[in-house]
Design an enzyme around this catalytic site. Sequence first.
Site, PDB file in Angstrom:
ATOM      1  N   ASN A   1     -10.500   0.480   1.206  1.00  0.00           N
ATOM      2  CA  ASN A   1      -8.978   0.363   0.976  1.00  0.00           C
ATOM      3  C   ASN A   1      -8.571  -0.013  -0.348  1.00  0.00           C
ATOM      4  O   ASN A   1      -8.719  -1.214  -0.648  1.00  0.00           O
ATOM      5  CB  ASN A   1      -8.385  -0.543   1.960  1.00  0.00           C
ATOM      6  CG  ASN A   1      -6.887  -0.537   2.228  1.00  0.00           C
ATOM      7  OD1 ASN A   1      -6.249  -0.157   1.097  1.00  0.00           O
ATOM      8  ND2 ASN A   1      -6.243  -0.931   3.339  1.00  0.00           N
TER       9      ASN A   1
ATOM     10  N   CYS B   1       0.827  -1.096   0.069  1.00  0.00           N
ATOM     11  CA  CYS B   1       0.033  -0.029   0.037  1.00  0.00           C
ATOM     12  C   CYS B   1       0.808   1.417  -0.152  1.00  0.00           C
ATOM     13  O   CYS B   1       0.185   2.277  -0.239  1.00  0.00           O
ATOM     14  CB  CYS B   1      -0.971  -0.142   0.976  1.00  0.00           C
ATOM     15  SG  CYS B   1      -2.108  -1.461   1.054  1.00  0.00           S
TER      16      CYS B   1
ATOM     17  N   HIS C   1      -2.782   7.187   3.436  1.00  0.00           N
ATOM     18  CA  HIS C   1      -3.481   5.921   2.950  1.00  0.00           C
ATOM     19  C   HIS C   1      -4.810   5.441   3.289  1.00  0.00           C
ATOM     20  O   HIS C   1      -4.895   5.727   4.809  1.00  0.00           O
ATOM     21  CB  HIS C   1      -2.395   4.651   3.180  1.00  0.00           C
ATOM     22  CG  HIS C   1      -3.065   3.453   2.912  1.00  0.00           C
ATOM     23  ND1 HIS C   1      -3.549   3.065   1.921  1.00  0.00           N
ATOM     24  CD2 HIS C   1      -2.876   2.196   3.822  1.00  0.00           C
ATOM     25  CE1 HIS C   1      -3.882   1.663   1.631  1.00  0.00           C
ATOM     26  NE2 HIS C   1      -3.552   1.312   3.068  1.00  0.00           N
TER      27      HIS C   1
END
Length: 329
Positions: free
Chosen positions: A288, A120, A258
């Site tokens: 996400n 990520c 993030h």
Amino acid sequence: MPGHPRRPKAVGVLGCGHHLPHDVVSNEPVAAAAGVLPGWIESRTGIRARRVAAEDEAASDLAVLAAERALANAGVSASALRLIIVATSTPDSPQPPTASLVQHRLGAANAAAFDVNAVCSGFVFGMETARRMIADGGLALVIGVDVYSRILDPADRRTAVLFGDGAGACVLGPVPPGRGIVSVGLSTYGGMHDRIRVPAGGSRIPPSKESLLAGEHYFTMDGRGVREFVTDELPRAVHLFLRDNGIDGADVRHLVPHQANLRMLEEIVPSLGLPRADVHYTVEDYGNTGAASVPVTMSEAGERFREGDLVLLAAFGGGMSIGLALLRW
């Protein structure tokens, strides 16, 4: 007399774009498969829905659409690109690199293309790689894309409720002095590598009937361990990064974190020391999206950035890893 070394040119974001799959999946079907109530998902994560790629869509398909929008936003043709970097941990296939497929479909014949995988954090890792590679001139396209729906166990409530699919892209190139990417800080915490992983499918545990039956091709996460990592390490990393760059946290105007889990971010953001920053979120509607989450959110928030604003990108992910980037818009 020998010539003086050429000073690196300022590199910044010339344009961004993003693409989310058409299919919107609410919490109801996800909760049913994971054995929880829909309200449990929103109360624990802040997520109301996510986008899921169609059966015939892969990472390269989403990446190309995001890239086309970024190129249009920047007013740049694909043929002008010198470099394409695709950040992903869910490539179309182990080989060839997904970036080569993107390069071909964009018609970017003059661009070198390769993938990076920092999970990520990948987009920020890719951005710094591109910045250094075009410091003497040229244009780069950096894409973050993930299709996590392909590697989730629907019955695992620790992961299935969190993730969605998507792609975000930015074109990098020369900007006036004093603008653009001010600094980037990349960190890896390899001692925590087992907190996020897909055990099988590589050379350690190659694909087999046994690995499939054991569910070792699914994405797994130590949720408590990941939360502890982010809670402990992200504030420390941000404080040190700003201090080392001589930046007062009060001068940061925008934070693009993030999009891991809204509830976790709501707990952690106050400890980052950014009292005046507008915090930008997309996790409620998209979940996400892995390496796509930072560029997707930056693409959506970009119209609110003003010339001269300081923008902090704060990514974190498997490895474990942290990628911070400070931009002067």
